[in-house]
Design a protein around this motif. Structure first.
Motif, PDB file in Angstrom:
ATOM      1  N   LYS A 171       0.828  -1.208   0.000  1.00 21.51           N
ATOM      2  CA  LYS A 171       0.000   0.000   0.000  1.00 21.51           C
ATOM      3  C   LYS A 171       0.866   1.263   0.000  1.00 21.51           C
ATOM      4  O   LYS A 171       1.946   1.281   0.595  1.00 21.51           O
ATOM      5  CB  LYS A 171      -0.918   0.027   1.233  1.00 21.51           C
ATOM      6  N   PHE A 172       0.331   2.306  -0.647  1.00 17.35           N
ATOM      7  CA  PHE A 172       0.913   3.639  -0.545  1.00 17.35           C
ATOM      8  C   PHE A 172       0.167   4.379   0.556  1.00 17.35           C
ATOM      9  O   PHE A 172      -1.066   4.421   0.575  1.00 17.35           O
ATOM     10  CB  PHE A 172       0.771   4.406  -1.866  1.00 17.35           C
ATOM     11  N   ARG A 173       0.934   4.922   1.494  1.00 12.96           N
ATOM     12  CA  ARG A 173       0.329   5.680   2.596  1.00 12.96           C
ATOM     13  C   ARG A 173       0.711   7.150   2.440  1.00 12.96           C
ATOM     14  O   ARG A 173       1.890   7.504   2.374  1.00 12.96           O
ATOM     15  CB  ARG A 173       0.796   5.153   3.938  1.00 12.96           C
ATOM     16  N   CYS A 174      -0.310   8.049   2.392  1.00 16.56           N
ATOM     17  CA  CYS A 174      -0.087   9.479   2.186  1.00 16.56           C
ATOM     18  C   CYS A 174       0.511  10.122   3.435  1.00 16.56           C
ATOM     19  O   CYS A 174      -0.054  10.021   4.532  1.00 16.56           O
ATOM     20  CB  CYS A 174      -1.412  10.150   1.819  1.00 16.56           C
ATOM     21  N   ALA A 175       1.649  10.783   3.256  1.00 13.20           N
ATOM     22  CA  ALA A 175       2.284  11.539   4.337  1.00 13.20           C
ATOM     23  C   ALA A 175       2.136  13.041   4.129  1.00 13.20           C
ATOM     24  O   ALA A 175       2.185  13.808   5.093  1.00 13.20           O
ATOM     25  CB  ALA A 175       3.763  11.169   4.437  1.00 13.20           C
ATOM     26  N   ILE A 176       1.962  13.488   2.897  1.00  7.59           N
ATOM     27  CA  ILE A 176       1.816  14.907   2.561  1.00  7.59           C
ATOM     28  C   ILE A 176       0.464  15.093   1.882  1.00  7.59           C
ATOM     29  O   ILE A 176       0.239  14.584   0.783  1.00  7.59           O
ATOM     30  CB  ILE A 176       2.946  15.388   1.624  1.00  7.59           C
ATOM     31  N   PRO A 177      -0.494  15.749   2.506  1.00  5.09           N
ATOM     32  CA  PRO A 177      -1.811  15.930   1.872  1.00  5.09           C
ATOM     33  C   PRO A 177      -1.694  16.766   0.601  1.00  5.09           C
ATOM     34  O   PRO A 177      -0.914  17.722   0.530  1.00  5.09           O
ATOM     35  CB  PRO A 177      -2.631  16.660   2.943  1.00  5.09           C
ATOM     36  N   GLY A 178      -2.466  16.373  -0.413  1.00  5.70           N
ATOM     37  CA  GLY A 178      -2.421  17.111  -1.668  1.00  5.70           C
ATOM     38  C   GLY A 178      -3.040  16.313  -2.802  1.00  5.70           C
ATOM     39  O   GLY A 178      -3.782  15.353  -2.596  1.00  5.70           O
ATOM     40  N   ILE A 179      -2.726  16.733  -4.025  1.00 12.55           N
ATOM     41  CA  ILE A 179      -3.248  16.108  -5.234  1.00 12.55           C
ATOM     42  C   ILE A 179      -2.195  15.133  -5.764  1.00 12.55           C
ATOM     43  O   ILE A 179      -1.046  15.527  -6.005  1.00 12.55           O
ATOM     44  CB  ILE A 179      -3.579  17.155  -6.305  1.00 12.55           C
ATOM     45  N   LEU A 235      -5.807  13.491  -1.651  1.00 10.33           N
ATOM     46  CA  LEU A 235      -5.551  12.685  -0.464  1.00 10.33           C
ATOM     47  C   LEU A 235      -5.259  13.559   0.741  1.00 10.33           C
ATOM     48  O   LEU A 235      -4.687  14.642   0.632  1.00 10.33           O
ATOM     49  CB  LEU A 235      -4.363  11.742  -0.697  1.00 10.33           C
ATOM     50  N   SER A 236      -5.670  13.035   1.880  1.00  4.87           N
ATOM     51  CA  SER A 236      -5.296  13.624   3.171  1.00  4.87           C
ATOM     52  C   SER A 236      -4.249  12.735   3.814  1.00  4.87           C
ATOM     53  O   SER A 236      -4.035  11.586   3.405  1.00  4.87           O
ATOM     54  CB  SER A 236      -6.525  13.724   4.082  1.00  4.87           C
ATOM     55  N   ALA A 237      -3.561  13.258   4.828  1.00  8.54           N
ATOM     56  CA  ALA A 237      -2.528  12.480   5.510  1.00  8.54           C
ATOM     57  C   ALA A 237      -3.147  11.216   6.105  1.00  8.54           C
ATOM     58  O   ALA A 237      -4.191  11.267   6.761  1.00  8.54           O
ATOM     59  CB  ALA A 237      -1.863  13.324   6.592  1.00  8.54           C
ATOM     60  N   GLY A 238      -2.484  10.075   5.856  1.00  2.74           N
ATOM     61  CA  GLY A 238      -2.972   8.796   6.374  1.00  2.74           C
ATOM     62  C   GLY A 238      -3.810   8.009   5.382  1.00  2.74           C
ATOM     63  O   GLY A 238      -4.074   6.817   5.615  1.00  2.74           O
ATOM     64  N   ASP A 239      -4.254   8.615   4.263  1.00  6.22           N
ATOM     65  CA  ASP A 239      -5.006   7.857   3.256  1.00  6.22           C
ATOM     66  C   ASP A 239      -4.109   6.790   2.634  1.00  6.22           C
ATOM     67  O   ASP A 239      -2.893   6.997   2.460  1.00  6.22           O
ATOM     68  CB  ASP A 239      -5.524   8.796   2.157  1.00  6.22           C
ATOM     69  N   GLU A 240      -4.721   5.647   2.240  1.00  5.16           N
ATOM     70  CA  GLU A 240      -3.978   4.536   1.652  1.00  5.16           C
ATOM     71  C   GLU A 240      -4.549   4.202   0.270  1.00  5.16           C
ATOM     72  O   GLU A 240      -5.773   4.238   0.057  1.00  5.16           O
ATOM     73  CB  GLU A 240      -4.052   3.295   2.541  1.00  5.16           C
ATOM     74  N   VAL A 241      -3.644   3.904  -0.657  1.00  6.65           N
ATOM     75  CA  VAL A 241      -4.017   3.557  -2.029  1.00  6.65           C
ATOM     76  C   VAL A 241      -3.247   2.306  -2.418  1.00  6.65           C
ATOM     77  O   VAL A 241      -2.045   2.195  -2.151  1.00  6.65           O
ATOM     78  CB  VAL A 241      -3.688   4.719  -3.000  1.00  6.65           C
ATOM     79  N   TRP A 242      -3.949   1.338  -3.110  1.00  3.49           N
ATOM     80  CA  TRP A 242      -3.287   0.114  -3.544  1.00  3.49           C
ATOM     81  C   TRP A 242      -4.032  -0.503  -4.719  1.00  3.49           C
ATOM     82  O   TRP A 242      -5.148  -0.118  -5.045  1.00  3.49           O
ATOM     83  CB  TRP A 242      -3.158  -0.889  -2.387  1.00  3.49           C
TER      84      TRP A 242
END
Length: 258
Positions: free
Chosen positions: A154-162, A210-217
């Motif tokens: 999984k990719f875990r968002c650390a920096i909120p953004g596009i 994405l916000s911080a903590g969102d996961e994408v896979w």
């Protein structure tokens, strides 16, 4: 009787003429004698007459010819500077000049967004639909920030953004349906209907906020399809994502997961 009268009348007429000639000679003689005397002005001065009126002014004379140009005189002393005038109207654009010489290369500047987040991972073998879990990409092309976890897949968002995510999968021998998940919800699907005798390619891409903590896979979506995603030394299956623009936070609570 008539013949006798005519000579008498002629005689009378001649006498009258002669008498008139004699008188005329006497008058001429008297006038000649008077001319011998001195003028009246010499022997008797008359009274001065009244002065006459001024005459009417005469007409203007004709213009004279232009004279020859004289020599230039010496320059006079410089006068004081006058006041600044108002700006004139803008003139027309001139012709374009020749290109100038290239300038010196400047120093490298800092990136506009100091935050960085990117990854690009690949498979090292084949995967199947045996387990409904994130596909684990363990071959690293780029993952300097370690925001993609090759253990969980999984990719875990650390920096909120596009963010932009894309995948390119090699399919071998099976019809395959792949989905991209965000926090357990599907956001994109790809279905590959395999044709025997060749390798297929399945690909997709999506932009996510994405916000911080969102996961994408990525994950195989349906057990009906006996899928097989393939990779070897000549064929890759990749999963890539990177930050397009970070979110500027005006309130710390804006960083909460949605």
């Amino acid at each position: 009787m008539a013949l006798i009268m005519k000579p008498a009348w002629i005689a009378v007429f001649c006498v009258v003429i002669a008498a008139r000639l004699s008188v005329s000679q006497e008058v001429d003689t008297e006038l000649a004698e008077q001319d011998d005397r001195e003028p009246c002005a010499r022997w008797m001065r008359g009274v001065s007459g009244t002065p006459g009126f001024n005459g009417i002014p005469g007409r203007d004379g004709r213009e004279g010819r232009e004279g020859e140009k004289g020599d230039n005189g010496d320059s006079g002393p410089k006068g004081p500077n006058g006041e600044t005038g108002e700006p004139g109207d803008e003139g027309t654009a001139g012709k374009r000049g020749f290109p100038g010489n290239p300038g010196l290369k400047g120093q490298s500047g800092e990136a506009f967004f100091p935050q960085r987040s990117a990854f690009s991972m690949g498979l090292t073998g084949k995967t199947s639909s045996a387990s409904r879990a994130p596909i684990r990409f363990t071959k690293t092309f780029y993952n300097d920030q370690h925001h993609y976890d090759d253990i969980s897949g999984k990719f875990r968002c650390a920096i909120p953004g596009i963010y932009y995510f894309t995948y390119h999968l090699t399919i071998n021998g099976k019809e395959t349906k792949v989905a991209m998940f965000k926090n357990g919800r599907t956001v994109a699907f790809t279905l590959d209907q395999f044709h025997n005798g060749n390798l297929d390619q399945a690909s997709g891409g999506v932009i996510l906020n994405l916000s911080a903590g969102d996961e994408v896979w990525l994950q195989l979506y349906d057990d009906v399809f006996d899928a097989e995603i393939y990779a070897d030394t000549n064929n890759d299956s990749t999963f890539t994502g990177f930050l397009l623009a970070p979110k500027i936070l005006s309130n710390p609570t804006d960083n909460r997961r949605r």
